[in-house]
Design an enzyme around this catalytic site. Structure first.
Site, PDB file in Angstrom:
ATOM      1  NE  ARG A 110      36.060  34.486  41.075  1.00 53.08           N
ATOM      2  CZ  ARG A 110      36.745  35.576  40.754  1.00 53.08           C
ATOM      3  NH1 ARG A 110      36.334  36.757  41.173  1.00 53.08           N
ATOM      4  NH2 ARG A 110      37.842  35.475  40.007  1.00 53.08           N
ATOM      5  CG  ASP A 183      32.913  37.310  42.683  1.00 53.37           C
ATOM      6  OD1 ASP A 183      34.131  37.567  42.540  1.00 53.37           O
ATOM      7  OD2 ASP A 183      32.166  37.070  41.718  1.00 53.37           O
ATOM      8  CG  ASP A 184      38.334  37.780  43.982  1.00 50.94           C
ATOM      9  OD1 ASP A 184      37.885  38.809  44.513  1.00 50.94           O
ATOM     10  OD2 ASP A 184      39.125  37.797  43.003  1.00 50.94           O
ATOM     11  CG  ASP A 271      39.101  49.965  42.016  1.00 53.20           C
ATOM     12  OD1 ASP A 271      39.095  50.403  40.846  1.00 53.20           O
ATOM     13  OD2 ASP A 271      39.860  49.038  42.378  1.00 53.20           O
ATOM     14  CG  HIS A 295      43.648  38.669  43.716  1.00 56.53           C
ATOM     15  ND1 HIS A 295      44.173  39.272  42.614  1.00 56.53           N
ATOM     16  CD2 HIS A 295      42.311  38.623  43.525  1.00 56.53           C
ATOM     17  CE1 HIS A 295      43.181  39.575  41.778  1.00 56.53           C
ATOM     18  NE2 HIS A 295      42.031  39.202  42.316  1.00 56.53           N
TER      19      HIS A 295
HETATM   20  N1  UDP Z   1      33.278  40.946  37.642  1.00 57.33           N
HETATM   21  C1  UDP Z   1      32.129  41.470  37.070  1.00 57.33           C
HETATM   22  N2  UDP Z   1      31.925  41.300  35.741  1.00 57.33           N
HETATM   23  C2  UDP Z   1      32.806  40.658  34.955  1.00 57.33           C
HETATM   24  C3  UDP Z   1      33.964  40.128  35.551  1.00 57.33           C
HETATM   25  C4  UDP Z   1      34.188  40.307  36.896  1.00 57.33           C
HETATM   26  O1  UDP Z   1      31.307  42.048  37.773  1.00 57.33           O
HETATM   27  O2  UDP Z   1      32.560  40.536  33.768  1.00 57.33           O
HETATM   28  C5  UDP Z   1      33.490  41.118  39.067  1.00 57.33           C
HETATM   29  C6  UDP Z   1      33.834  39.822  39.778  1.00 57.33           C
HETATM   30  O3  UDP Z   1      32.662  39.138  40.145  1.00 57.33           O
HETATM   31  C7  UDP Z   1      34.663  40.310  40.943  1.00 57.33           C
HETATM   32  C8  UDP Z   1      35.345  41.554  40.394  1.00 57.33           C
HETATM   33  O4  UDP Z   1      34.576  41.960  39.259  1.00 57.33           O
HETATM   34  O5  UDP Z   1      33.860  40.661  42.043  1.00 57.33           O
HETATM   35  C9  UDP Z   1      36.772  41.294  39.986  1.00 57.33           C
HETATM   36  O6  UDP Z   1      36.803  40.242  39.078  1.00 57.33           O
HETATM   37  P1  UDP Z   1      38.028  39.245  38.944  1.00 57.33           P
HETATM   38  O7  UDP Z   1      38.403  38.719  40.280  1.00 57.33           O
HETATM   39  O8  UDP Z   1      37.707  38.219  37.899  1.00 57.33           O
HETATM   40  O9  UDP Z   1      39.178  40.168  38.335  1.00 57.33           O
HETATM   41  P2  UDP Z   1      40.359  41.004  38.993  1.00 57.33           P
HETATM   42  O10 UDP Z   1      40.050  42.427  38.622  1.00 57.33           O
HETATM   43  O11 UDP Z   1      40.351  40.788  40.454  1.00 57.33           O
HETATM   44  O12 UDP Z   1      41.558  40.476  38.366  1.00 57.33           O
HETATM   45 MN    MN Z   2      39.813  39.233  41.716  1.00 57.75          MN
END
Ligand code: UDP
Ligand code: MN
Length: 355
Positions: A110, A183-184, A271, A295
Site C-alpha cells: 500500500r 494507508d488505503d 475511531d 471505502h
Molecule cells: N491495519 C493495522 N493493523 C492490521 C491491519 C490493518 O494497523 O493488522 C491498518 C491498515 O494499515 C489500515 C487500517 O488499519 O490503515 C485499516 O485496515 P484495512 O484497510 O485492511 O481494513 P478495513 O478496516 O478498512 O476493512
Molecule cells: Mn481499509
C-alpha cells in the site's frame, strides 16, 4: 549719518531675513502639503488593492486549476492574500500533521502508491505509524516511518495503541491540526489545507464523516448503573482532523497511553473511541464533512466534476469487484486502485502523467 546708515543697513538685513524666513516657511509648507497629499493618495491606493484582493479571494471557486497545478503556490498565495487583507492568518501546509496508519504486511502493498503520489505534496508533514522497523521504507519516506511497537494485528487494542502514539506524536509538535488517514486513503493535500483554512485551530473542531446513519448507541457499564449513551464518530478509514485546541482538551483521557485504556473500557475500535472521547466525554460535536470518503461508500458515485473538491478517497476489493474512483487514465491492470489516474487528473504536471 553713520547712525542713519546703520539703521538703513539693519532694516535691509531685517527685510532680507524676513524674506529668507518666508521662503523657508513656504518651502516647508509646500513640502508638508506634498507629503500629506502623497500619504492620502498612497493609503487610498493600498485600500483599493486590499479591497481588490479581498474580492478575488472571496470569488475564488472551490477549485482553481491554475492553483492546483502547483499546490505549494495555492497554499502560500492564500496565505499572502490573507495578510494583505488583514484577515486572520490562513492555514498553510506547515500547520498540518498528517498521520497514516499502516502495518508491516501493507508496507510493500500500500505505501508505494502513496509515496509516488500525494506524499510528494506533503513530504515533511506526513508520518507513517507502523508496527515494525523497516529500513527500506524508512529510506523511501526520508525517515518518516514511526515504529509504534504496537502489536501488528487488526484487533482493537493494537489499533487503539497506534492511534494513541499518533495522538501523542502530534501533541509533541507545534502543528495546529492533526489529521489521521488509513494507508488505503488518497489525500488531496492542497484541498485539505484550504479546507482547514475555514476553521480556527484555537477552537474545538472534530472534522470527519460518519459511516452510519444514526449516532452509535452503546451500553456504558462504567458506573454502578448501566447507562445507554449515544454519540457520533468519524470513520477512521475516511480520515478525520482535530484542531489543536480540542486535542489539548483531550489529553487527560487520551495522551500518554490513556487512549488505549479508554478504548479498553468501551471495548470499541480506535475511531469509535475517538468519537466517544470527543462527543461523549468532552461534549464537543462532530462536524460532518462530506468531502472525506472511506471505502464503506461506493467510490464510483463521486462525480468527475466534484473530484477536485474532495479531500480523501479510498479503495477496496469486495470479492471480485473493486470499489474504486471512476476516472479515466492509466490501464486498470497497471492502476488497479485508480490512485495514479486520480493523481494525474488532479495534478497533471507530475512527470509520470501523460502530456
Ligand atoms: N491495519 C493495522 N493493523 C492490521 C491491519 C490493518 O494497523 O493488522 C491498518 C491498515 O494499515 C489500515 C487500517 O488499519 O490503515 C485499516 O485496515 P484495512 O484497510 O485492511 O481494513 P478495513 O478496516 O478498512 O476493512
Ligand atoms: Mn481499509
Amino acid at each position: 549719518m553713520s547712525c542713519l546708515g546703520d539703521q538703513v543697513n539693519s532694516e535691509k538685513m531685517y527685510a532680507r531675513h524676513r524674506r529668507v524666513l518666508q521662503t523657508v516657511s513656504l518651502a516647508a509648507l509646500l513640502a508638508y502639503s506634498a507629503l500629506l497629499a502623497y500619504q492620502t493618495l498612497s493609503r487610498g491606493l493600498v485600500d483599493e488593492e486590499d479591497v481588490l484582493t479581498e474580492k478575488v479571494a472571496r470569488r475564488r471557486a472551490p477549485f482553481d486549476r491554475s492553483l492546483h497545478e502547483d499546490p505549494s503556490v495555492a497554499v502560500t498565495s492564500e496565505a499572502s492574500s490573507a495578510t494583505a487583507t488583514l484577515r486572520p492568518p490562513t492555514t498553510v501546509l506547515h500547520d498540518v500533521f498528517i498521520s497514516v496508519k499502516t502495518t508491516k504486511s501493507y508496507h510493500r502493498q500500500r505505501l508505494p502508491i502513496i509515496l509516488k503520489t500525494w506524499f510528494q505534496l506533503a513530504k515533511a508533514q506526513t508520518w507513517f505509524f507502523t508496527d515494525t522497523d523497516d529500513p527500506e521504507f524508512q529510506l523511501k519516506t526520508n525517515g518518516h516511518m514511526i515504529n509504534t511497537n504496537c502489536s501488528s494485528s487488526h484487533n482493537r487494542k493494537a489499533l487503539c495503541c497506534k492511534m494513541s502514539v499518533e495522538f501523542d506524536t502530534f501533541i509533541e509538535t507545534d502543528k495546529k491540526w492533526f489529521c489521521h488517514f488509513d494507508d488505503d486513503n488518497y489525500v488531496n493535500v492542497p484541498r485539505l489545507v484550504r479546507f482547514l483554512g475555514d476553521y480556527n485551530p484555537r477552537e474545538d473542531w472534530y472534522l470527519g464523516k460518519p459511516s452510519i446513519q444514526a449516532p452509535l448507541e452503546i451500553i456504558n457499564k462504567e458506573k454502578k448503573h448501566t447507562q445507554k449513551i449515544k454519540f457520533w464518530f468519524a470513520t477512521g478509514g475516511a480520515g478525520f482532523c482535530l484542531s489543536r485546541a480540542l486535542a489539548l482538551k483531550m489529553m487527560p483521557v487520551a495522551s500518554g497511553g490513556k487512549f488505549i485504556s479508554t478504548g479498553e473500557k468501551i471495548r470499541l475500535p480506535d475511531d469509535v473511541t475517538m468519537g466517544y472521547i470527543i462527543e461523549h466525554l468532552l461534549k464537543k460535536p462532530l462536524t460532518v464533512v462530506d468531502q472525506f470518503h472511506s471505502h464503506l461508500e461506493p467510490m464510483k458515485f463521486i462525480r468527475r466534476e466534484i473530484l477536485e473538491d474532495q479531500i480523501s478517497f479510498s479503495y477496496a476489493r469486495n470479492k471480485d469487484e473493486w470499489n474504486v474512483v471512476k476516472i479515466e487514465g492509466f490501464d486498470t491492470k497497471y492502476d488497479t486502485n485508480r490512485f495514479l489516474s486520480l493523481h494525474c487528473f488532479l495534478f497533471p504536471h507530475f512527470n509520470f502523467c501523460p502530456r
